[in-house]
Design a protein around this motif. Structure first.
Motif, PDB file in Angstrom:
ATOM      1  N   LEU A 185       0.869  -1.190   0.000  1.00  0.00           N
ATOM      2  CA  LEU A 185       0.000   0.000   0.000  1.00  0.00           C
ATOM      3  C   LEU A 185       0.899   1.231   0.000  1.00  0.00           C
ATOM      4  O   LEU A 185       1.992   1.191   0.569  1.00  0.00           O
ATOM      5  CB  LEU A 185      -0.826   0.057   1.292  1.00  0.00           C
ATOM      6  CG  LEU A 185      -2.130  -0.717   1.432  1.00  0.00           C
ATOM      7  CD1 LEU A 185      -2.706  -0.487   2.814  1.00  0.00           C
ATOM      8  CD2 LEU A 185      -3.155  -0.318   0.383  1.00  0.00           C
ATOM      9  N   GLU A 188       0.811   6.720   2.630  1.00  0.00           N
ATOM     10  CA  GLU A 188      -0.314   7.524   3.158  1.00  0.00           C
ATOM     11  C   GLU A 188      -1.519   6.635   3.480  1.00  0.00           C
ATOM     12  O   GLU A 188      -2.251   6.880   4.438  1.00  0.00           O
ATOM     13  CB  GLU A 188      -0.743   8.611   2.151  1.00  0.00           C
ATOM     14  CG  GLU A 188       0.325   9.620   1.792  1.00  0.00           C
ATOM     15  CD  GLU A 188       1.388   9.074   0.833  1.00  0.00           C
ATOM     16  OE1 GLU A 188       2.455   9.702   0.727  1.00  0.00           O
ATOM     17  OE2 GLU A 188       1.143   8.002   0.199  1.00  0.00           O
ATOM     18  N   HIS A 189      -1.729   5.609   2.660  1.00  0.00           N
ATOM     19  CA  HIS A 189      -2.850   4.685   2.906  1.00  0.00           C
ATOM     20  C   HIS A 189      -2.596   3.870   4.178  1.00  0.00           C
ATOM     21  O   HIS A 189      -3.510   3.621   4.961  1.00  0.00           O
ATOM     22  CB  HIS A 189      -3.037   3.722   1.724  1.00  0.00           C
ATOM     23  CG  HIS A 189      -3.550   4.391   0.486  1.00  0.00           C
ATOM     24  ND1 HIS A 189      -4.151   3.695  -0.537  1.00  0.00           N
ATOM     25  CD2 HIS A 189      -3.545   5.691   0.089  1.00  0.00           C
ATOM     26  CE1 HIS A 189      -4.503   4.534  -1.501  1.00  0.00           C
ATOM     27  NE2 HIS A 189      -4.129   5.753  -1.140  1.00  0.00           N
ATOM     28  N   LEU A 222      -7.978  11.401   4.926  1.00  0.00           N
ATOM     29  CA  LEU A 222      -8.725  10.804   3.815  1.00  0.00           C
ATOM     30  C   LEU A 222      -9.232  11.867   2.845  1.00  0.00           C
ATOM     31  O   LEU A 222      -9.186  11.682   1.629  1.00  0.00           O
ATOM     32  CB  LEU A 222      -9.917   9.996   4.347  1.00  0.00           C
ATOM     33  CG  LEU A 222      -9.645   8.546   4.714  1.00  0.00           C
ATOM     34  CD1 LEU A 222     -10.843   7.947   5.427  1.00  0.00           C
ATOM     35  CD2 LEU A 222      -9.327   7.718   3.470  1.00  0.00           C
ATOM     36  N   LEU A 225      -6.400  12.896   0.696  1.00  0.00           N
ATOM     37  CA  LEU A 225      -6.019  11.854  -0.264  1.00  0.00           C
ATOM     38  C   LEU A 225      -7.039  11.731  -1.393  1.00  0.00           C
ATOM     39  O   LEU A 225      -6.681  11.535  -2.553  1.00  0.00           O
ATOM     40  CB  LEU A 225      -5.882  10.502   0.446  1.00  0.00           C
ATOM     41  CG  LEU A 225      -4.670  10.332   1.374  1.00  0.00           C
ATOM     42  CD1 LEU A 225      -4.766   9.017   2.125  1.00  0.00           C
ATOM     43  CD2 LEU A 225      -3.374  10.372   0.574  1.00  0.00           C
ATOM     44  N   LYS A 226      -8.330  11.864  -1.045  1.00  0.00           N
ATOM     45  CA  LYS A 226      -9.388  11.652  -2.049  1.00  0.00           C
ATOM     46  C   LYS A 226      -9.419  12.759  -3.102  1.00  0.00           C
ATOM     47  O   LYS A 226      -9.993  12.595  -4.163  1.00  0.00           O
ATOM     48  CB  LYS A 226     -10.753  11.507  -1.365  1.00  0.00           C
ATOM     49  CG  LYS A 226     -10.927  10.131  -0.730  1.00  0.00           C
ATOM     50  CD  LYS A 226     -12.272   9.975  -0.067  1.00  0.00           C
ATOM     51  CE  LYS A 226     -13.279   9.385  -1.010  1.00  0.00           C
ATOM     52  NZ  LYS A 226     -14.536   9.028  -0.339  1.00  0.00           N
ATOM     53  N   ASP A 229      -6.651  11.075  -5.361  1.00  0.00           N
ATOM     54  CA  ASP A 229      -6.587   9.625  -5.557  1.00  0.00           C
ATOM     55  C   ASP A 229      -7.998   9.062  -5.469  1.00  0.00           C
ATOM     56  O   ASP A 229      -8.690   9.263  -4.474  1.00  0.00           O
ATOM     57  CB  ASP A 229      -5.702   9.060  -4.424  1.00  0.00           C
ATOM     58  CG  ASP A 229      -5.518   7.559  -4.500  1.00  0.00           C
ATOM     59  OD1 ASP A 229      -6.210   6.918  -5.294  1.00  0.00           O
ATOM     60  OD2 ASP A 229      -4.682   7.038  -3.744  1.00  0.00           O
ATOM     61  N   SER A 231      -8.786   5.862  -5.491  1.00  0.00           N
ATOM     62  CA  SER A 231      -8.696   4.438  -5.154  1.00  0.00           C
ATOM     63  C   SER A 231      -9.897   4.011  -4.303  1.00  0.00           C
ATOM     64  O   SER A 231     -10.206   4.653  -3.293  1.00  0.00           O
ATOM     65  CB  SER A 231      -7.395   4.199  -4.392  1.00  0.00           C
ATOM     66  OG  SER A 231      -7.378   2.916  -3.867  1.00  0.00           O
ATOM     67  N   LEU A 234      -9.999   3.815  -0.362  1.00  0.00           N
ATOM     68  CA  LEU A 234     -10.159   4.996   0.503  1.00  0.00           C
ATOM     69  C   LEU A 234     -11.613   5.146   0.954  1.00  0.00           C
ATOM     70  O   LEU A 234     -11.883   5.490   2.108  1.00  0.00           O
ATOM     71  CB  LEU A 234      -9.686   6.264  -0.214  1.00  0.00           C
ATOM     72  CG  LEU A 234      -8.187   6.309  -0.553  1.00  0.00           C
ATOM     73  CD1 LEU A 234      -7.832   7.604  -1.288  1.00  0.00           C
ATOM     74  CD2 LEU A 234      -7.326   6.182   0.702  1.00  0.00           C
ATOM     75  N   PHE A 237     -12.173   2.590   3.679  1.00  0.00           N
ATOM     76  CA  PHE A 237     -11.640   3.080   4.957  1.00  0.00           C
ATOM     77  C   PHE A 237     -12.604   4.090   5.586  1.00  0.00           C
ATOM     78  O   PHE A 237     -12.874   4.052   6.781  1.00  0.00           O
ATOM     79  CB  PHE A 237     -10.283   3.769   4.745  1.00  0.00           C
ATOM     80  CG  PHE A 237      -9.130   2.831   4.472  1.00  0.00           C
ATOM     81  CD1 PHE A 237      -9.227   1.464   4.716  1.00  0.00           C
ATOM     82  CD2 PHE A 237      -7.928   3.317   3.966  1.00  0.00           C
ATOM     83  CE1 PHE A 237      -8.160   0.611   4.467  1.00  0.00           C
ATOM     84  CE2 PHE A 237      -6.855   2.470   3.716  1.00  0.00           C
ATOM     85  CZ  PHE A 237      -6.970   1.116   3.965  1.00  0.00           C
TER      86      PHE A 237
END
Length: 514
Positions: A185, A188-189, A222, A225-226, A229, A231, A234, A237
Motif C-alpha cells: 500500500l 499515506e494509505h 482521507l 487523499l481523495k 486519488d 482508489s 479509501l 476506509f
C-alpha cells in the motif's frame, strides 16, 4: 521485438481489467490463467498476474481459489529468490484465511510470515511496510476475538512502525530482482489504516474520546487523499471509520450527529454498488442501534431483522442477535422469540463465535433478562461472569453496564451498602468512557440510594446530575427525531434511499450548490 513479453502480458492484464469493468468476469479469468501459464520465465508479470487473478476470485467471494493462487505465488517467489514477494503472497493469504475464519491455518502462517519479515534484509521502506501488513493482521485478529487488552503490545508495535515509515524517504533505487517490484500500500494509505485499527481498538475498549480524536485525524487525511486519488480502498476506509464513530456517538449521547453520519455512509454506498453490498448489513445494524437510542423499538426490530437477512459474517450475526434480544427484553411481550434467540447465543453452551467480547455481552443479556423476570440470584450469576470476562480484557462499557445492573439488583433486594459499592464505580467508569445512558441510570440509583439512607445532600446532588443528563439526552433526542434523515429508520429494502431533504429548509445534499 525487445520486451515483447512485457507488452503481451500487460495487454492480457489490461484486457482482463476491461472485461471486469464490463462485468464479463468469466471472460477475464481464462485470459489471466493462460497469461499465468506462459509467463513463468518473466517473474514480475507472473507474480502480478497471480495477484490479479487472486483478487478477481476474492471479489467474487471465492476465497478458496484465491488462497490456492496466493499459495502458488508464494512458492514461485521462493523459487525465484524473492523472499519479499513471498511474504506479500503469504500475508495476503493470511488475510483471506482470517476473513474465512480458518484460524487453525492462520496461526502457523502468521508465525512463518513473522520469521520471513524479520529475516529479510532489503529496502527499509519495503521491510517496514511488510511489518505493517503483518501487524495489521495480528491486531485485527485480536480485535475480532474481542481481546482488547491482549492486543495492546501488537498495536503499540504497529503505531511505532508507522512512525518509522513516515521518517523514511522513498529511494528511487529499483530492486535488482524483478519479482520484488511490488508495493503493498502507499505510505499515506498505511497511515490511515493504522488510525483505523486504533479507532477500532478504542471503541471496543470504551475509550470513546480517543476514538473520536483518531477518527478526526483519519478523516482529515482521507479528505486530502481523495482529492488526488480515487482508489476505492479509501472509500472503504471512510465507511469503516464512520461505522465505528457512529457507534461511539450513540453511546456518548450524540444521536443527531450519529444520524447525519449514517446518512453520509448511505451516500458513499450510493456511489458504489460493491461498497453497498459489503456494508448493507452493517448499515441496517447501525440504524437498529439508532432506533434503540430513540426508543423506536418496532423499527429497531425491522432493521436488525433486515441486517440478519443480509449478513453471512458470524461475529456481526452474533452482535445483531444480542441487540435484537435486548429489544425483545425491553418490549416485554416477546417471550417466544426471545427464548429462541437466547438459545442461539448461549454463552454457557456452544457459543457460535470465538469472540471474548461477544460472549461477555451474551452473559450480560442473560443477566438483563433474568433481572426483568425477577430472578435476581440467576441474574447475579450471569452478571458476575460478564464482569469476570470484561475485567480480563478491559471491556469498559460492559463493566460499567454490569456494575450498574448489579447495583440495581442489590437496591431492589434492600442491600444498600452493596448497591452503593457497585453504583459508585459504575458512575466513575461511565464518566470516563463517557457513556450517557449508564450515567443517567447510575445517577438515578445514587439519588434513590442516598434518599433511602437519609443522605439528603448527596441525594440532592445525584438528583441534580440526573436532571442534567436527562435534559441533555432529551434535547439530543428531539433534535435527532426532527432531522429529515430520521426517516431512514423506515428503510428496510433495496439500495439506500436518495438523500432525505428538509421540508421547506435548505437541502442537505450538494445538489443545491451545483
Amino acid at each position: 521485438i525487445p520486451q515483447f513479453e512485457d507488452v503481451k502480458f500487460e495487454a492480457a492484464s489490461l484486457l482482463s481489467e476491461l472485461y471486469c469493468q464490463e462485468n464479463s468476469v468469466d471472460t477475464a479469468k481464462p485470459l489471466l490463467r493462460k497469461a499465468i501459464q506462459i509467463s513463468q520465465q518473466t517473474p514480475y508479470w507472473h507474480c502480478r498476474l497471480l495477484f490479479q487473478l487472486a483478487q478477481l476470485h476474492t471479489l467474487e467471494k471465492d476465497l478458496v481459489s484465491a488462497c490456492d493462487l496466493l499459495g502458488v505465488g508464494a512458492e514461485y517467489a521462493r523459487v525465484v529468490g524473492s523472499e519479499y514477494t513471498r511474504a506479500l503472497f503469504l500475508l495476503s493469504k493470511g488475510m483471506l484465511l482470517l476473513m474465512e475464519r480458518k484460524l487453525q491455518e492462520v496461526h502457523p502462517l502468521l508465525t512463518l510470515c513473522g520469521q520471513i519479515v524479520e529475516n529479510w534484509q532489503g529496502n527499509p521502506i519495503q521491510k517496514e511496510s511488510l511489518r505493517v501488513f503483518f501487524l495489521v493482521l495480528q491486531v485485527t485478529h485480536y480485535l475480532d476475538a474481542g481481546q482488547v487488552k491482549s492486543v495492546k503490545p501488537c498495536l503499540k508495535q504497529l503505531q511505532q512502525c508507522i512512525q518509522t515509515i513516515s521518517t523514511l524517504h522513498d529511494d528511487e533505487i529499483l530492486p535488482s530482482n524483478p519479482a520484488d517490484l511490488f508495493h503493498w500500500l502507499p505510505k499515506e494509505h498505511m497511515c490511515v489504516l493504522v488510525y483505523l485499527v486504533t479507532v477500532m481498538h478504542s471503541m471496543q475498549a470504551g475509550y470513546l474520546e480517543k476514538a473520536q480524536k483518531y477518527t478526526d485525524k483519519a478523516l482529515m487525511q482521507l479528505e486530502k487523499l481523495k482529492m488526488l486519488d480515487c482508489s476505492p480502498i479509501l472509500s472503504s476506509f471512510q465507511v469503516i471509520l464512520l461505522e465505528h464513530i457512529i457507534m461511539c456517538r450513540l453511546v456518548t449521547g450524540h444521536k443527531a450527529t450519529a444520524l447525519q453520519e449514517i446518512s453520509q455512509v448511505c451516500q458513499l454506498c450510493q456511489q458504489s454498488p460493491r461498497l453497498f453490498s459489503n456494508h448493507a448489513a452493517q448499515l441496517h445494524t447501525l440504524l437498529g442501534l439508532y432506533c434503540i437510542s430513540v426508543n423506536c423499538m418496532d423499527n429497531a426490530e425491522a432493521q436488525f431483522t433486515t441486517a440478519l437477512r443480509l449478513t453471512t459474517h458470524q461475529e456481526l450475526w452474533a452482535f445483531i442477535v444480542t441487540n435484537l434480544a435486548s429489544v425483545y427484553i425491553r418490549e416485554g411481550n416477546r417471550h417466544q422469540e426471545l427464548y429462541s434467540l437466547l438459545e442461539r447465543i448461549n454463552p454457557d453452551h456452544n457459543f457460535p463465535v470465538s469472540s471474548h467480547c461477544l460472549r461477555a455481552a451474551a452473559f450480560y443479556i442473560r443477566g438483563l433478562f433474568s433481572f426483568f423476570q425477577g430472578r435476581y440470584n440467576e441474574a447475579k450469576r450471569f452478571l458476575r461472569e460478564t464482569l469476570k470476562m470484561s475485567n480480563a480484557e478491559d471491556l469498559n462499557r460492559l463493566t460499567a453496564c454490569s456494575l450498574v445492573l448489579l447495583g440495581h439488583i442489590f437496591y431492589v433486594l434492600g442491600n444498600h451498602r452493596e448497591s452503593n459499592n457497585m453504583v459508585v464505580p459504575a458512575m466513575q467508569l461511565a464518566s470516563k468512557i463517557p457513556d450517557m445512558s449508564v450515567q443517567l441510570w447510575s445517577s438515578a440509583l445514587l439519588r434513590d440510594l442516598n434518599k433511602a439512607c437519609g443522605n439528603a445532600m448527596d441525594a440532592h446532588e445525584a438528583a441534580q446530575m440526573h436532571q442534567n443528563f436527562s435534559q441533555q439526552l432529551l434535547q439530543d433526542h428531539i433534535e435527532a427525531c426532527s432531522l429529515p434523515e430520521h426517516n431512514l429508520i423506515t428503510w428496510t429494502d433495496g439500495p439506500p434511499p436518495v438523500q432525505f431533504q428538509a421540508q421547506n429548509g435548505p437541502t442537505t445534499s450538494l445538489a443545491s450548490l451545483l
